[in-house]
Write a protein that holds these residues in place. Structure first.
Motif, PDB file in Angstrom:
ATOM      1  N   SER A  18     -31.247  27.771   7.173  1.00  0.00           N
ATOM      2  CA  SER A  18     -30.886  29.173   7.119  1.00  0.00           C
ATOM      3  C   SER A  18     -29.382  29.394   7.011  1.00  0.00           C
ATOM      4  O   SER A  18     -28.574  28.480   7.208  1.00  0.00           O
ATOM      5  N   SER A  19     -29.029  30.643   6.706  1.00  0.00           N
ATOM      6  CA  SER A  19     -27.616  31.049   6.642  1.00  0.00           C
ATOM      7  C   SER A  19     -26.921  30.938   7.990  1.00  0.00           C
ATOM      8  O   SER A  19     -25.692  30.916   8.046  1.00  0.00           O
ATOM      9  N   ASP A  20     -27.695  30.909   9.079  1.00  0.00           N
ATOM     10  CA  ASP A  20     -27.068  30.839  10.413  1.00  0.00           C
ATOM     11  C   ASP A  20     -26.650  29.406  10.769  1.00  0.00           C
ATOM     12  O   ASP A  20     -26.363  29.115  11.920  1.00  0.00           O
ATOM     13  N   ARG A  21     -26.651  28.504   9.773  1.00  0.00           N
ATOM     14  CA  ARG A  21     -26.193  27.115   9.907  1.00  0.00           C
ATOM     15  C   ARG A  21     -27.177  26.204  10.625  1.00  0.00           C
ATOM     16  O   ARG A  21     -26.857  25.054  10.930  1.00  0.00           O
ATOM     17  N   SER A  22     -28.359  26.709  10.899  1.00  0.00           N
ATOM     18  CA  SER A  22     -29.316  25.913  11.681  1.00  0.00           C
ATOM     19  C   SER A  22     -30.393  25.297  10.797  1.00  0.00           C
ATOM     20  O   SER A  22     -30.699  25.783   9.715  1.00  0.00           O
ATOM     21  N   VAL A  23     -30.944  24.188  11.315  1.00  0.00           N
ATOM     22  CA  VAL A  23     -32.164  23.587  10.765  1.00  0.00           C
ATOM     23  C   VAL A  23     -33.174  23.622  11.899  1.00  0.00           C
ATOM     24  O   VAL A  23     -32.881  23.152  13.005  1.00  0.00           O
ATOM     25  N   LYS A  24     -34.341  24.200  11.651  1.00  0.00           N
ATOM     26  CA  LYS A  24     -35.347  24.310  12.710  1.00  0.00           C
ATOM     27  C   LYS A  24     -36.623  23.594  12.300  1.00  0.00           C
ATOM     28  O   LYS A  24     -37.003  23.600  11.135  1.00  0.00           O
ATOM     29  N   ILE A  25     -37.263  22.982  13.288  1.00  0.00           N
ATOM     30  CA  ILE A  25     -38.522  22.282  13.050  1.00  0.00           C
ATOM     31  C   ILE A  25     -39.591  22.904  13.940  1.00  0.00           C
ATOM     32  O   ILE A  25     -39.388  23.081  15.149  1.00  0.00           O
ATOM     33  N   PHE A  26     -40.708  23.267  13.321  1.00  0.00           N
ATOM     34  CA  PHE A  26     -41.815  23.907  14.023  1.00  0.00           C
ATOM     35  C   PHE A  26     -43.060  23.032  13.949  1.00  0.00           C
ATOM     36  O   PHE A  26     -43.313  22.387  12.931  1.00  0.00           O
ATOM     37  N   ASP A  27     -43.820  23.033  15.044  1.00  0.00           N
ATOM     38  CA  ASP A  27     -45.155  22.437  15.037  1.00  0.00           C
ATOM     39  C   ASP A  27     -46.103  23.532  14.546  1.00  0.00           C
ATOM     40  O   ASP A  27     -46.201  24.595  15.147  1.00  0.00           O
ATOM     41  N   VAL A  28     -46.786  23.267  13.413  1.00  0.00           N
ATOM     42  CA  VAL A  28     -47.643  24.310  12.832  1.00  0.00           C
ATOM     43  C   VAL A  28     -49.118  23.908  12.840  1.00  0.00           C
ATOM     44  O   VAL A  28     -49.920  24.425  12.069  1.00  0.00           O
ATOM     45  N   ARG A  29     -49.472  22.985  13.734  1.00  0.00           N
ATOM     46  CA  ARG A  29     -50.888  22.584  13.815  1.00  0.00           C
ATOM     47  C   ARG A  29     -51.745  23.736  14.317  1.00  0.00           C
ATOM     48  O   ARG A  29     -51.286  24.564  15.110  1.00  0.00           O
ATOM     49  N   ASN A  30     -52.995  23.759  13.862  1.00  0.00           N
ATOM     50  CA  ASN A  30     -53.993  24.751  14.304  1.00  0.00           C
ATOM     51  C   ASN A  30     -53.500  26.185  14.125  1.00  0.00           C
ATOM     52  O   ASN A  30     -53.790  27.056  14.949  1.00  0.00           O
ATOM     53  N   GLY A  31     -52.721  26.399  13.077  1.00  0.00           N
ATOM     54  CA  GLY A  31     -52.274  27.763  12.786  1.00  0.00           C
ATOM     55  C   GLY A  31     -51.185  28.275  13.699  1.00  0.00           C
ATOM     56  O   GLY A  31     -50.768  29.433  13.607  1.00  0.00           O
ATOM     57  N   GLY A  32     -50.710  27.425  14.605  1.00  0.00           N
ATOM     58  CA  GLY A  32     -49.646  27.850  15.523  1.00  0.00           C
ATOM     59  C   GLY A  32     -48.275  27.730  14.883  1.00  0.00           C
ATOM     60  O   GLY A  32     -48.129  27.336  13.719  1.00  0.00           O
ATOM     61  N   GLN A  33     -47.256  28.083  15.655  1.00  0.00           N
ATOM     62  CA  GLN A  33     -45.880  27.964  15.174  1.00  0.00           C
ATOM     63  C   GLN A  33     -44.970  27.817  16.393  1.00  0.00           C
ATOM     64  O   GLN A  33     -44.470  28.786  16.940  1.00  0.00           O
ATOM     65  N   ILE A  34     -44.799  26.562  16.826  1.00  0.00           N
ATOM     66  CA  ILE A  34     -44.021  26.297  18.037  1.00  0.00           C
ATOM     67  C   ILE A  34     -42.715  25.622  17.641  1.00  0.00           C
ATOM     68  O   ILE A  34     -42.719  24.582  16.978  1.00  0.00           O
ATOM     69  N   LEU A  35     -41.594  26.199  18.050  1.00  0.00           N
ATOM     70  CA  LEU A  35     -40.288  25.608  17.747  1.00  0.00           C
ATOM     71  C   LEU A  35     -40.114  24.335  18.572  1.00  0.00           C
ATOM     72  O   LEU A  35     -40.181  24.371  19.797  1.00  0.00           O
ATOM     73  N   ILE A  36     -39.916  23.195  17.877  1.00  0.00           N
ATOM     74  CA  ILE A  36     -39.749  21.943  18.629  1.00  0.00           C
ATOM     75  C   ILE A  36     -38.333  21.381  18.521  1.00  0.00           C
ATOM     76  O   ILE A  36     -37.948  20.520  19.292  1.00  0.00           O
ATOM     77  N   GLY A  41     -25.330  21.227  13.360  1.00  0.00           N
ATOM     78  CA  GLY A  41     -24.393  20.209  12.904  1.00  0.00           C
ATOM     79  C   GLY A  41     -23.664  20.669  11.657  1.00  0.00           C
ATOM     80  O   GLY A  41     -22.565  20.225  11.364  1.00  0.00           O
ATOM     81  N   HIS A  42     -24.290  21.609  10.935  1.00  0.00           N
ATOM     82  CA  HIS A  42     -23.648  22.155   9.739  1.00  0.00           C
ATOM     83  C   HIS A  42     -22.707  23.295  10.117  1.00  0.00           C
ATOM     84  O   HIS A  42     -22.899  23.976  11.122  1.00  0.00           O
ATOM     85  N   GLU A  43     -21.696  23.494   9.275  1.00  0.00           N
ATOM     86  CA  GLU A  43     -20.695  24.548   9.534  1.00  0.00           C
ATOM     87  C   GLU A  43     -20.730  25.638   8.461  1.00  0.00           C
ATOM     88  O   GLU A  43     -19.771  26.365   8.268  1.00  0.00           O
ATOM     89  N   GLY A  44     -21.851  25.730   7.756  1.00  0.00           N
ATOM     90  CA  GLY A  44     -22.024  26.765   6.743  1.00  0.00           C
ATOM     91  C   GLY A  44     -23.507  26.955   6.497  1.00  0.00           C
ATOM     92  O   GLY A  44     -24.345  26.272   7.106  1.00  0.00           O
ATOM     93  N   PRO A  45     -23.870  27.893   5.608  1.00  0.00           N
ATOM     94  CA  PRO A  45     -25.287  28.088   5.285  1.00  0.00           C
ATOM     95  C   PRO A  45     -25.927  26.775   4.839  1.00  0.00           C
ATOM     96  O   PRO A  45     -25.304  25.987   4.122  1.00  0.00           O
ATOM     97  N   VAL A  46     -27.156  26.529   5.287  1.00  0.00           N
ATOM     98  CA  VAL A  46     -27.872  25.310   4.914  1.00  0.00           C
ATOM     99  C   VAL A  46     -28.867  25.679   3.820  1.00  0.00           C
ATOM    100  O   VAL A  46     -29.717  26.553   4.009  1.00  0.00           O
ATOM    101  N   TRP A  47     -28.728  25.021   2.662  1.00  0.00           N
ATOM    102  CA  TRP A  47     -29.475  25.434   1.471  1.00  0.00           C
ATOM    103  C   TRP A  47     -30.856  24.794   1.355  1.00  0.00           C
ATOM    104  O   TRP A  47     -31.794  25.409   0.877  1.00  0.00           O
TER     105      TRP A  47
END
Length: 308
Positions: A18-36, A41-47
């Protein structure tokens, strides 16, 4: 703003950047969406983000406007930065892992016009090769050819190890798609220029293959057009473009289904459309997915009959 979202090999985890410089990983098993994991580490938008094949462990690459590529690795349930590549002079726009058959190799395309190839050599070390001036003004996308010899499904003598040649495609601000191949001495050489777009090429996607004779690449551009490039004869290496559709807005991304018979196209109109080649060789829109509305409606492009 989220710029990319990629499922892992098993479809159980989703990585976003995202533009907020973050990389996020979610567990999406069984239709869920849990941030894990929330990776900083990036200092600008991550493309863009890209998952490596799971035979190498849980590895994710990300690239950013900050000129860096970061390779993240999960160890004992914790995600950490494994390697940082800071060899570009401008935004790094695209990252793509090579087929796992070749080892752990990452191609990175940058606005400085160069493409770098990072190869894991063991014990935490990465070897870097750089193709300078791959695209004047900048490279926007990289996509590897499958590790399948065209026609091998029909011709391959059993028990013989195929002669893999590493290849990838790139798209740039020079309106060109270029095909690159690794020479026997390990150097990368431009093999082909594909010209059809009249503005920046935003994405290229080399289609998966089971070994049929035809190779296929999809490309999309600022000019609103999506082309399907096919090569029926690997020895002549002649590619011919077919216009899939002319959209009214920039087209940002093209993505093949795992069986390469459906192409997803996303553009500046905030829509994702799915396309399939009909029996007579015409590309037909089989759905419209409006982002955020979840509705899927079948439609056919103008002048084409629905072939059910």
């Amino acid at each position: 703003m989220i710029h990319d979202a990629q499922m892992d090999y098993y479809g159980t985890r989703l990585a976003t950047c995202s533009s907020d410089r973050s990389v996020k990983i979610f567990d999406v098993r069984n239709g869920g969406q849990i941030l894990i994991a929330d990776l900083r580490g990036h200092e600008g938008p991550v493309w863009q983000v890209a998952w490596a094949h799971p035979m190498y462990g849980n590895i994710l690459a990300s690239c950013s406007y900050d000129r860096k590529v970061i390779i993240w690795r999960e160890e004992n349930g914790t995600w950490e930065k494994s390697h940082e590549h800071a060899g570009h002079d401008s935004s790094v726009n695209s990252v793509c892992w090579a087929p796992h058959d070749y080892g752990l190799i990452l191609a990175c395309g940058s606005s400085d016009g160069a493409i770098s190839l990072l190869t894991y050599t063991g014990e935490g070390q990465w070897e870097v090769k750089k193709i300078n001036n791959a695209h004047t003004i900048g490279c926007n996308a990289v996509s590897w050819a499958p590790a399948v010899v065209p026609g091998s499904l029909i011709d391959q003598p059993s028990g013989q190890k195929p002669n893999y040649i590493k290849r990838f495609a790139s798209g740039g601000c020079d309106n060109l798609i270029k095909l690159w191949k690794e020479e026997e001495d390990g150097q990368w050489k431009e093999e082909q220029k594909l010209e059809a777009h009249s503005d920046w090429v935003r994405d290229v996607a080399w289609a998966p293959s089971i070994g049929l004779p035809t190779s296929t690449i999809a490309s999309c551009s600022q000019d609103g057009r999506v082309f399907i490039w096919t090569c029926d004869d690997a020895s002549s290496n002649t590619w011919s473009p077919k216009l899939l559709h002319k959209f009214n807005d920039v087209v940002w991304h093209v993505s093949w289904s795992i069986t390469a018979n459906i192409l997803a196209v996303s553009g500046g109109d905030n829509k994702v459309t799915l396309w399939k080649e009909s029996v007579d060789g015409q590309w037909v829109c089989i759905s419209d997915v409006n982002k955020g509305q979840g509705s899927v409606s079948a439609s056919v492009t103008e002048g084409q009959q629905n072939e059910q």
